[in-house]
Write an enzyme that holds these catalytic residues in place. Structure first.
Site, short mmCIF file in Angstrom:
data_model
loop_
_atom_site.label_atom_id
_atom_site.label_comp_id
_atom_site.label_asym_id
_atom_site.label_seq_id
_atom_site.Cartn_x
_atom_site.Cartn_y
_atom_site.Cartn_z
N HIS A 120 0.81 -1.23 0.00
CA HIS A 120 0.00 0.00 0.00
C HIS A 120 0.84 1.28 0.00
O HIS A 120 0.49 2.26 0.65
CB HIS A 120 -0.97 0.00 1.18
CG HIS A 120 -2.10 -0.98 1.04
ND1 HIS A 120 -2.48 -1.52 -0.16
CD2 HIS A 120 -2.96 -1.51 1.97
CE1 HIS A 120 -3.50 -2.34 0.02
NE2 HIS A 120 -3.82 -2.35 1.29
N HIS A 191 -9.96 2.58 0.24
CA HIS A 191 -9.90 1.46 1.18
C HIS A 191 -10.99 1.52 2.26
O HIS A 191 -10.71 1.26 3.43
CB HIS A 191 -8.52 1.41 1.83
CG HIS A 191 -8.07 0.02 2.20
ND1 HIS A 191 -8.49 -0.60 3.36
CD2 HIS A 191 -7.25 -0.85 1.57
CE1 HIS A 191 -7.92 -1.79 3.44
NE2 HIS A 191 -7.16 -1.97 2.36
N ASP A 249 -8.92 -12.66 1.19
CA ASP A 249 -7.93 -11.62 0.87
C ASP A 249 -7.45 -11.94 -0.55
O ASP A 249 -6.33 -12.39 -0.75
CB ASP A 249 -6.78 -11.68 1.88
CG ASP A 249 -5.86 -10.47 1.81
OD1 ASP A 249 -6.13 -9.55 1.02
OD2 ASP A 249 -4.85 -10.44 2.55
N GLU A 311 -11.51 -3.36 -3.15
CA GLU A 311 -10.40 -2.52 -3.61
C GLU A 311 -10.27 -2.63 -5.13
O GLU A 311 -9.59 -3.52 -5.64
CB GLU A 311 -9.12 -2.95 -2.91
CG GLU A 311 -9.18 -2.85 -1.39
CD GLU A 311 -8.04 -3.56 -0.71
OE1 GLU A 311 -6.86 -3.27 -1.06
OE2 GLU A 311 -8.29 -4.43 0.15
#
Length: 346
Positions: A120, A191, A249, A311
């Site tokens: 990130h 986010h 994820d 995302e």
């Protein structure tokens, strides 16, 4: 323009001070809204969405996770696994293996803030920067940030603009524009963690749909192997709505950007959220990075099932996989992304 519309316009322009940084800079909060009662609050720290109020059965529902104070946002980045609540992520959302990439034969080393990898954007990404408000109206706000050449190890000075707009059909639209003084890599996302039953509830009884038949294979550390897997007949097949997984994820590949890429539905509030984007993937994340240690808005104790992230972005570690869609932003060219979240009452 009618009188009530004029009042609505003027009230929305009034910024509030959300907090003061140690260098004395004030972090401001603006609230934008439409005439149907949907409203979003955005602070200049990280261009962060702190609240998203949606009209629903029994009254408005705040459908995103966040904090009541600036200090809580600042402190959250020092946690073992920062949640990045509501922030703009850059320069590179997702992971870059060992922080290394090459452009035109020149090697670069980005800040390795996630073990040996970059996550990130590095140690201090765009979510920890103070953005400038360029323009604000009743239903829209544009913020800008200039990232210096070499920031977190990335080449080129980046000039970035982000606009949040609330439409009259209860859609939150996010658009990003960026240019660079050098060839560089860029991968941006927003986010926010969503929960259509309200940020104090959990999401495992909400229905998730993802319009994707393929995912990226990753190693346990989240770095892509380079392989693309089909989701047919496996737990990642969410092409028909299923209850939200308690842990995910995963990067889902988007083949058709002309149709919705995902949706989330709550029977409790009767709300449905539909996601559209021009990006080649959407990374879906449940796990919250909370671990029972984060106290959120209104004294709420967040946990790993408090919210879900969508995302919209390019693939993680794309600079090191030539067959992935390119994240190269060449000098003089313009980056543009558009992602929207539409809310409706079922």
């Amino acid at each position: 323009m009618e009188k009530n519309q004029i009042s609505h316009f003027v009230d929305t322009l009034d910024a509030k001070t959300f907090g003061i940084l140690t260098d004395g800079k004030a972090v401001l909060c603006h609230t934008i809204s439409n005439m149907r009662g949907m409203e979003a609050s955005v602070i200049t720290y990280g261009a962060t969405i702190t609240s998203l109020q949606i009209p629903a059965q029994g009254g408005k529902v705040d459908v995103v996770l966040g904090f009541d104070s600036l200090q809580s946002y600042i402190d959250s980045y020092s946690l073992p696994s920062a949640p990045y609540f509501g922030a703009i992520i850059g320069r590179y959302s997702g992971r870059i293996k060992k922080g290394k990439f090459t452009i035109d034969g020149e090697k670069y080393q980005a800040a390795s803030n996630h073990g040996e990898h970059t996550l990130h954007g590095g140690f201090e990404g765009f979510g920890q920067k103070v953005w400038q408000v360029e323009n604000v109206s009743a239903n829209a706000i544009t913020l800008s940030y200039t990232s210096a050449d070499g920031e977190e190890g990335f080449p080129g000075e980046i000039t970035l603009h982000v606009t949040y707009t609330i439409s009259e059909d209860n859609k939150l639209v996010m658009q990003y524009w960026a240019t660079s003084t050098k060839d560089t890599v860029l991968n941006l996302t927003q986010h926010s963690y969503f929960n259509l039953a309200g940020h104090s509830q959990t999401i495992e009884k909400q229905k998730l749909f993802i319009n994707s038949h393929k995912i990226l294979e990753t190693k346990p550390n989240g770095i892509p192997t380079g392989l693309i897997l089909k989701v047919d007949n496996c737990p990642f097949d969410l092409t028909t709505p299923k209850y939200c997984p308690t842990k995910i994820d995963t990067t889902f590949i988007i083949d058709d950007n002309t149709v919705p890429v995902a949706s989330l539905t709550s029977e409790e509030t009767g709300l449905k959220m539909t996601v559209r984007t021009n990006q080649p993937s959407v990374h879906v994340y449940v796990g919250g990075n909370c671990f029972g240690k984060i106290k959120g808005k209104e004294d709420t104790q967040y946990n790993t099932l408090s919210g879900i992230c969508f995302e919209a972005q390019h693939y993680p570690d794309a600079p090191n996989h030539p067959h992935f869609p390119s994240t190269l932003l060449k000098k003089g060219e313009e980056y543009h992304q558009k992602t929207s979240f539409k809310f409706e009452q079922l």
